[in-house]
Design a protein around this motif. Structure first.
Motif, PDB file in Angstrom:
ATOM      1  N   THR A 297     -23.125 -35.207 -14.082  1.00  0.00           N
ATOM      2  CA  THR A 297     -22.676 -35.382 -12.639  1.00  0.00           C
ATOM      3  C   THR A 297     -23.694 -34.101 -11.980  1.00  0.00           C
ATOM      4  OG1 THR A 297     -20.899 -36.203 -12.640  1.00  0.00           O
ATOM      5  CG2 THR A 297     -20.890 -34.895 -10.828  1.00  0.00           C
ATOM      6  N   ILE A 298     -23.420 -33.380 -12.943  1.00  0.00           N
ATOM      7  CA  ILE A 298     -24.861 -31.697 -12.564  1.00  0.00           C
ATOM      8  C   ILE A 298     -26.192 -32.143 -12.655  1.00  0.00           C
ATOM      9  CG2 ILE A 298     -24.433 -29.540 -13.553  1.00  0.00           C
ATOM     10  CD1 ILE A 298     -22.164 -28.929 -14.645  1.00  0.00           C
ATOM     11  N   ARG A 299     -25.962 -32.915 -14.116  1.00  0.00           N
ATOM     12  CA  ARG A 299     -27.751 -32.983 -14.363  1.00  0.00           C
ATOM     13  C   ARG A 299     -28.508 -34.078 -13.195  1.00  0.00           C
ATOM     14  NH1 ARG A 299     -30.495 -29.343 -15.922  1.00  0.00           N
ATOM     15  NH2 ARG A 299     -32.508 -30.918 -16.880  1.00  0.00           N
ATOM     16  N   GLN A 300     -27.397 -34.637 -12.720  1.00  0.00           N
ATOM     17  CA  GLN A 300     -28.454 -35.392 -11.129  1.00  0.00           C
ATOM     18  C   GLN A 300     -28.658 -34.765 -10.208  1.00  0.00           C
ATOM     19  OE1 GLN A 300     -29.443 -38.337 -11.671  1.00  0.00           O
ATOM     20  NE2 GLN A 300     -28.111 -39.563 -13.365  1.00  0.00           N
ATOM     21  N   ALA A 301     -27.440 -33.899  -9.421  1.00  0.00           N
ATOM     22  CA  ALA A 301     -27.421 -33.220  -8.415  1.00  0.00           C
ATOM     23  C   ALA A 301     -28.717 -32.670  -9.019  1.00  0.00           C
ATOM     24  CB  ALA A 301     -26.307 -32.154  -8.242  1.00  0.00           C
ATOM     25  N   GLN A 302     -28.639 -31.727  -9.660  1.00  0.00           N
ATOM     26  CA  GLN A 302     -29.998 -30.549  -9.896  1.00  0.00           C
ATOM     27  C   GLN A 302     -31.469 -31.656 -10.072  1.00  0.00           C
ATOM     28  OE1 GLN A 302     -28.699 -28.857 -14.122  1.00  0.00           O
ATOM     29  NE2 GLN A 302     -27.772 -27.472 -12.783  1.00  0.00           N
ATOM     30  N   ASN A 303     -31.622 -33.034 -10.309  1.00  0.00           N
ATOM     31  CA  ASN A 303     -32.689 -33.265 -10.785  1.00  0.00           C
ATOM     32  C   ASN A 303     -33.132 -33.601  -8.853  1.00  0.00           C
ATOM     33  OD1 ASN A 303     -32.987 -33.531 -13.265  1.00  0.00           O
ATOM     34  ND2 ASN A 303     -31.855 -35.416 -13.628  1.00  0.00           N
ATOM     35  N   GLY A 304     -32.089 -33.650  -7.703  1.00  0.00           N
ATOM     36  CA  GLY A 304     -32.885 -33.195  -6.946  1.00  0.00           C
ATOM     37  C   GLY A 304     -32.102 -35.339  -6.014  1.00  0.00           C
ATOM     38  N   ILE A 305     -31.133 -36.043  -6.954  1.00  0.00           N
ATOM     39  CA  ILE A 305     -30.950 -36.972  -6.282  1.00  0.00           C
ATOM     40  C   ILE A 305     -29.717 -36.296  -5.050  1.00  0.00           C
ATOM     41  CG2 ILE A 305     -29.147 -38.583  -7.018  1.00  0.00           C
ATOM     42  CD1 ILE A 305     -32.185 -38.800  -9.156  1.00  0.00           C
TER      43      ILE A 305
ATOM     44  N   ASP B 126     -29.171 -45.584  -6.867  1.00  0.00           N
ATOM     45  CA  ASP B 126     -27.600 -44.783  -6.622  1.00  0.00           C
ATOM     46  C   ASP B 126     -26.541 -45.114  -7.192  1.00  0.00           C
ATOM     47  OD1 ASP B 126     -29.383 -43.558  -5.226  1.00  0.00           O
ATOM     48  OD2 ASP B 126     -29.074 -44.162  -3.074  1.00  0.00           O
ATOM     49  N   ALA B 127     -26.543 -46.631  -7.446  1.00  0.00           N
ATOM     50  CA  ALA B 127     -24.883 -46.492  -8.044  1.00  0.00           C
ATOM     51  C   ALA B 127     -24.461 -46.279  -9.002  1.00  0.00           C
ATOM     52  CB  ALA B 127     -24.943 -48.426  -7.542  1.00  0.00           C
ATOM     53  N   THR B 128     -25.095 -46.426 -10.004  1.00  0.00           N
ATOM     54  CA  THR B 128     -25.404 -45.514 -11.583  1.00  0.00           C
ATOM     55  C   THR B 128     -24.921 -44.315 -11.528  1.00  0.00           C
ATOM     56  OG1 THR B 128     -27.836 -44.553 -11.504  1.00  0.00           O
ATOM     57  CG2 THR B 128     -26.823 -46.951 -12.421  1.00  0.00           C
ATOM     58  N   VAL B 129     -25.104 -43.820  -9.891  1.00  0.00           N
ATOM     59  CA  VAL B 129     -24.775 -41.786  -9.806  1.00  0.00           C
ATOM     60  C   VAL B 129     -23.608 -41.868  -9.630  1.00  0.00           C
ATOM     61  CG1 VAL B 129     -25.181 -39.644  -8.145  1.00  0.00           C
ATOM     62  CG2 VAL B 129     -27.062 -40.958  -9.066  1.00  0.00           C
ATOM     63  N   TYR B 130     -23.428 -42.569  -8.290  1.00  0.00           N
ATOM     64  CA  TYR B 130     -21.874 -42.243  -7.363  1.00  0.00           C
ATOM     65  C   TYR B 130     -20.560 -43.506  -8.650  1.00  0.00           C
ATOM     66  CZ  TYR B 130     -23.654 -42.086  -3.467  1.00  0.00           C
ATOM     67  OH  TYR B 130     -24.758 -41.793  -1.728  1.00  0.00           O
ATOM     68  N   SER B 131     -21.072 -44.277  -9.704  1.00  0.00           N
ATOM     69  CA  SER B 131     -20.897 -44.866 -10.571  1.00  0.00           C
ATOM     70  C   SER B 131     -19.912 -43.465 -11.696  1.00  0.00           C
ATOM     71  CB  SER B 131     -21.054 -45.559 -11.636  1.00  0.00           C
ATOM     72  OG  SER B 131     -20.125 -46.073 -12.014  1.00  0.00           O
ATOM     73  N   ILE B 132     -21.003 -42.690 -11.925  1.00  0.00           N
ATOM     74  CA  ILE B 132     -20.411 -41.279 -13.241  1.00  0.00           C
ATOM     75  C   ILE B 132     -19.058 -40.517 -12.678  1.00  0.00           C
ATOM     76  CG2 ILE B 132     -21.693 -39.606 -14.125  1.00  0.00           C
ATOM     77  CD1 ILE B 132     -21.907 -41.929 -15.490  1.00  0.00           C
ATOM     78  N   ILE B 133     -20.219 -40.460 -10.895  1.00  0.00           N
ATOM     79  CA  ILE B 133     -18.630 -39.308 -10.131  1.00  0.00           C
ATOM     80  C   ILE B 133     -17.698 -40.336 -10.536  1.00  0.00           C
ATOM     81  CG2 ILE B 133     -18.516 -38.941  -8.512  1.00  0.00           C
ATOM     82  CD1 ILE B 133     -21.385 -38.196  -7.656  1.00  0.00           C
ATOM     83  N   THR B 134     -17.665 -41.599  -9.991  1.00  0.00           N
ATOM     84  CA  THR B 134     -16.420 -42.257 -10.150  1.00  0.00           C
ATOM     85  C   THR B 134     -15.364 -41.867 -11.093  1.00  0.00           C
ATOM     86  OG1 THR B 134     -17.342 -43.363  -8.471  1.00  0.00           O
ATOM     87  CG2 THR B 134     -14.959 -44.268  -9.590  1.00  0.00           C
TER      88      THR B 134
END
Length: 259
Positions: A59-67, A175-183
């Motif tokens: 989650t931290i890395r995805q946010a840093q990647n600019g997602i 995008d669904a993969t990102v929200y899935s990981i956060i969930t």
């Protein structure tokens, strides 16, 4: 020896899980079941810790990647998954307590995992007509359901997260993969907290965490990196291949239970 086996399985599973949004647990849980080193509750706990470690990093890395993350959507989904995670964890403890054999509990988990895998694979291939829900209640309810399933099965979230997010909210697969990981992060965190205030951790071999947590973190970093460079089409392909592979492992585990 067991610790190192778990270490390499978790790195592989969490790397693939972070890219596909499955969370790794859908791979870890069946493989740990196949190895048979620990009982149902222990395997569920180790899988939870591994996936939690991965999801924090990812989650931290995805946010840093600019997602771009819709945090209102993510937080309501996560809040629902926290509540669901509590219900799922308590439900698993209750089932283990009332069933005469752990084999029955394992079989129940396998049947539910296979059902979610088949649904998720079918949706990824057919893309049935979806919905475009956007109410807070629908987001909260989806998180509650996903968190409960994830915690009860000990798989973190699995492919069901991605499929339902795409179907109910028309979210693109990356995008669904990102929200899935956060969930997954919040559902597994709630499961660990639930265990700590109910049964405690004394029933588990905590020495294995020195292998499990670093492996989860490494898998999270690798998965976030791969997610940045992999196209949506390849994410879909990875998603489908993983589902097929995990289905085969679960069928084998079901076969073993009847031997």
């Amino acid at each position: 020896m067991v610790g190192w086996i778990y270490f390499f399985i978790i790195i592989f599973a969490n790397s693939i899980g972070a890219v596909s949004g499955m969370g790794g647990g859908v791979i870890i849980k069946p493989l740990f079941d196949t190895l048979g080193f620990h009982d149902v509750l222990s395997i569920s706990f180790y899988s939870t810790v591994a996936v939690l470690s991965m999801s924090i990093v990812s989650t931290i890395r995805q946010a840093q990647n600019g997602i771009k993350i819709n945090w209102s959507f993510a937080l309501w989904l996560s809040f629902g998954s926290v509540l669901g995670g509590i219900f799922g964890s308590l439900g698993l403890d209750k089932l283990v307590g009332i069933m005469p054999s752990e084999k029955i509990v394992s079989l129940v988990q396998i049947v539910l995992i296979v059902a979610t895998l088949l649904f998720s694979y079918a949706y990824s291939k057919k893309h049935w007509r979806g919905y475009q829900l956007n109410s807070t209640i629908s987001i909260l309810g989806c998180g509650l359901f996903l968190g409960a399933i994830a915690s009860f099965l000990g798989i973190g979230g699995g492919p069901l997260n991605v499929a339902l997010l795409m179907m109910l909210f028309q979210v693109p697969i990356k995008d669904a993969t990102v929200y899935s990981i956060i969930t997954i992060l919040f559902s597994q965190l709630s499961k660990v907290i639930t265990i700590s205030v109910s049964t405690g951790f004394s029933q588990f071999d905590l020495s294995l965490l020195m292998y499990i947590i670093p492996a989860g973190i490494i898998g999270g970093f690798l998965g976030a990196y791969l997610s940045k460079i992999v196209s949506s089409e390849k994410v879909t392909t990875i998603y489908q291949f993983v589902i097929i592979g995990v289905l085969l492992v679960n069928f084998y585990n079901a076969y073993k239970l009847f031997l």
